[in-house]
Design an enzyme around this catalytic site. Sequence first.
Site, PDB file in Angstrom:
ATOM      1  N   VAL A  16      39.902  38.089  53.916  1.00 33.94           N
ATOM      2  CA  VAL A  16      39.527  38.980  52.821  1.00 33.94           C
ATOM      3  C   VAL A  16      40.717  39.191  51.882  1.00 33.94           C
ATOM      4  O   VAL A  16      41.810  39.555  52.332  1.00 33.94           O
ATOM      5  CB  VAL A  16      39.049  40.345  53.374  1.00 33.94           C
ATOM      6  N   CYS A  17      40.479  38.953  50.605  1.00 35.94           N
ATOM      7  CA  CYS A  17      41.484  39.144  49.550  1.00 35.94           C
ATOM      8  C   CYS A  17      42.737  38.320  49.899  1.00 35.94           C
ATOM      9  O   CYS A  17      42.637  37.120  50.136  1.00 35.94           O
ATOM     10  CB  CYS A  17      41.752  40.637  49.395  1.00 35.94           C
ATOM     11  N   GLN A  18      43.908  38.945  49.946  1.00 34.16           N
ATOM     12  CA  GLN A  18      45.125  38.204  50.293  1.00 34.16           C
ATOM     13  C   GLN A  18      44.994  37.593  51.696  1.00 34.16           C
ATOM     14  O   GLN A  18      45.530  36.510  51.966  1.00 34.16           O
ATOM     15  CB  GLN A  18      46.321  39.167  50.252  1.00 34.16           C
TER      16      GLN A  18
ATOM     17  N   GLY B  42      42.434  36.248  52.768  1.00 34.71           N
ATOM     18  CA  GLY B  42      41.719  34.991  52.572  1.00 34.71           C
ATOM     19  C   GLY B  42      42.691  33.864  52.267  1.00 34.71           C
ATOM     20  O   GLY B  42      42.532  32.726  52.738  1.00 34.71           O
TER      21      GLY B  42
ATOM     22  N   MET C 287      36.608  35.861  51.231  1.00 33.51           N
ATOM     23  CA  MET C 287      35.995  36.924  50.412  1.00 33.51           C
ATOM     24  C   MET C 287      37.014  37.399  49.393  1.00 33.51           C
ATOM     25  O   MET C 287      38.150  37.682  49.754  1.00 33.51           O
ATOM     26  CB  MET C 287      35.614  38.112  51.298  1.00 33.51           C
TER      27      MET C 287
END
Lengths: 232, 371
Positions: free
Chosen positions: B145-147, B149, B169
Amino acid sequence: MDNATSAEAAFKSAIDRFGQLLRSLTSCAVSQGSPTFGAQLTAELERWLRESFSAMAGTPVFPWPWPTGTPVSPSASLHPVSSNSGAAGSAQRIMKLTEQWFQAQAQLAGFWSNMAQSATEKFIAQVGLLPPELDLHNATTLYDLLISCAEEAHAQMANCEKYVAARALLINTTAELTLEQRSYMEMCARALGLPSRSDIEAIQADLSVLKRALQANQTRSRRNKRKSGRSR
Amino acid sequence: VSKRPVEFDGLWLELSRRAVEVGEKLRRDSADQEGCSLREAVWRQDKTVLYRYLPLPFIRGSRAHPVLICYALVNRPYILDLQPDRSLIRALLAAGLEVYLIDWGRPDSGDRMLSLDDYISGYLDGFVRHILERHGVEKLNLIGVCQGGTLSLCYASLHSKQVANLITMVTPVDFQTEGNLLSKWAQHLDMDLMQRLGNISGTQLTALFLSLRPFRLGQQKYVNLLDQLNDPAALEMFLRVENWVFDSPDQPAQATAEFVKWFYQENRLVRATLSIAGRRVDLKAVRMPVLNVFATGDHIVPPASSMALRGRIGSVDYSELAVDTGHIGMYVSLRAQAIVPAKISRWLAERACSDIKSLLTISPCCAATNL
């Protein structure tokens, strides 16, 4: 400050600014065309931007009285505790960086001022006549319009290369100045026989090398155990 | 003109009354709450913790591999389990999945020398291996998720055998796409200086994200709240999100400097010039199925930055899910809640079935024994 307090503080200051804005709008509604109206709005927006930036970039510590905006002379009064030439050189660098910091801040303030001016102009052009009476509903409608104008003007400024460079210059100078101040204080600490941050960081560096070596050993022994388990 | 002060007083009184009410609610609801689902810590290393979420009662377990969620180093991961009706984690549990979550903890000055290599090849790899051993499997499903990811992409490239399926994501991939303000601002920063200063303050980082849209995020959202005073559920959720926004741990100096330099300034991931622990991170080595979920209104990770994954990985099984929301909306909006968890669990279930089918094709006897 815990999270709830930070959230509450952010909420309070936003509401305070909103109140301040309403005050400006109400007092100016009768004289909408007057320059005071625009000037007050511009000043408000500029203040918001300044606060938002300093929350993000921080401000260097100036442990001695500094007349804001005055040119800095390298011979200004910063007296090193130690008489060695390193401390004197560091003091000079601090002076130079401080001057650079004020210049960078002035440059950025110029951008904020133009942005606030542009947002105010957009707002005045779109708002038409202010309603004769302000209730919470039409006050928030006006407020939403102002925010849209301000965000639009901000996006224009924030993406401009010159602004990006000025912003980075101030952040980098803040960091450099803080480091130089730290190094100056360390010289003083050393002269007084006190441990410094660098000493602690050196110990932390040694510890992390040892920790990595330990982890590598543990991984190796886990693998060996698994291998010998399989071969049995 | 003489009427003005009276009108203003009335308005100001109403505003102050509402402001005090909201302020009190913020204080009352400040109790530390890190998620709403039951979980147990199953592995700890330094300040990082691996949590396993307890299955929901009366839910049949899925055949899919266990799921590991790798959240960003920035901010805390409980946004994924904010409250029962806004929880990706709970929705995955409801689909019968085994869910694990990495909590990176709160780094302090002793962690300033942690590098991206420590996070990817150290902690993340350690967590993956622990889960694989625990379940006696060779692969797991990784959700980044985000960083997190981006870190997961690096991991999947370096350790592709351990990852059955990868879900990214709101993940930045190309850090220099048009309209990426955060990236633009990062370009001229002297990260060597920043690193020497020590850990990056979480408070300043929060202020940085808010300053991307200073008037909307630092002003308008609070004033809009005044209209929600009669909607306790909306207000409560706002307060939870708000507490999360300000719950931003300090970031380890070295890893942050590396992330900004290598990803934002040098865009090494898409230029294929990134190395972690001396090994090249090649997106073409990401050959497992990939589901890329992004938000169309994301101002922190613009959709173009995430979509850059398309065509750059080695996988032939690549899907995208665009959700009409913003960065934080991806975690907490009703729209995202209705679409994202369902899509993820369906997508994983389909791949779990195809895993079984392929086992049957290769060796029916072995597959039958495994089943």
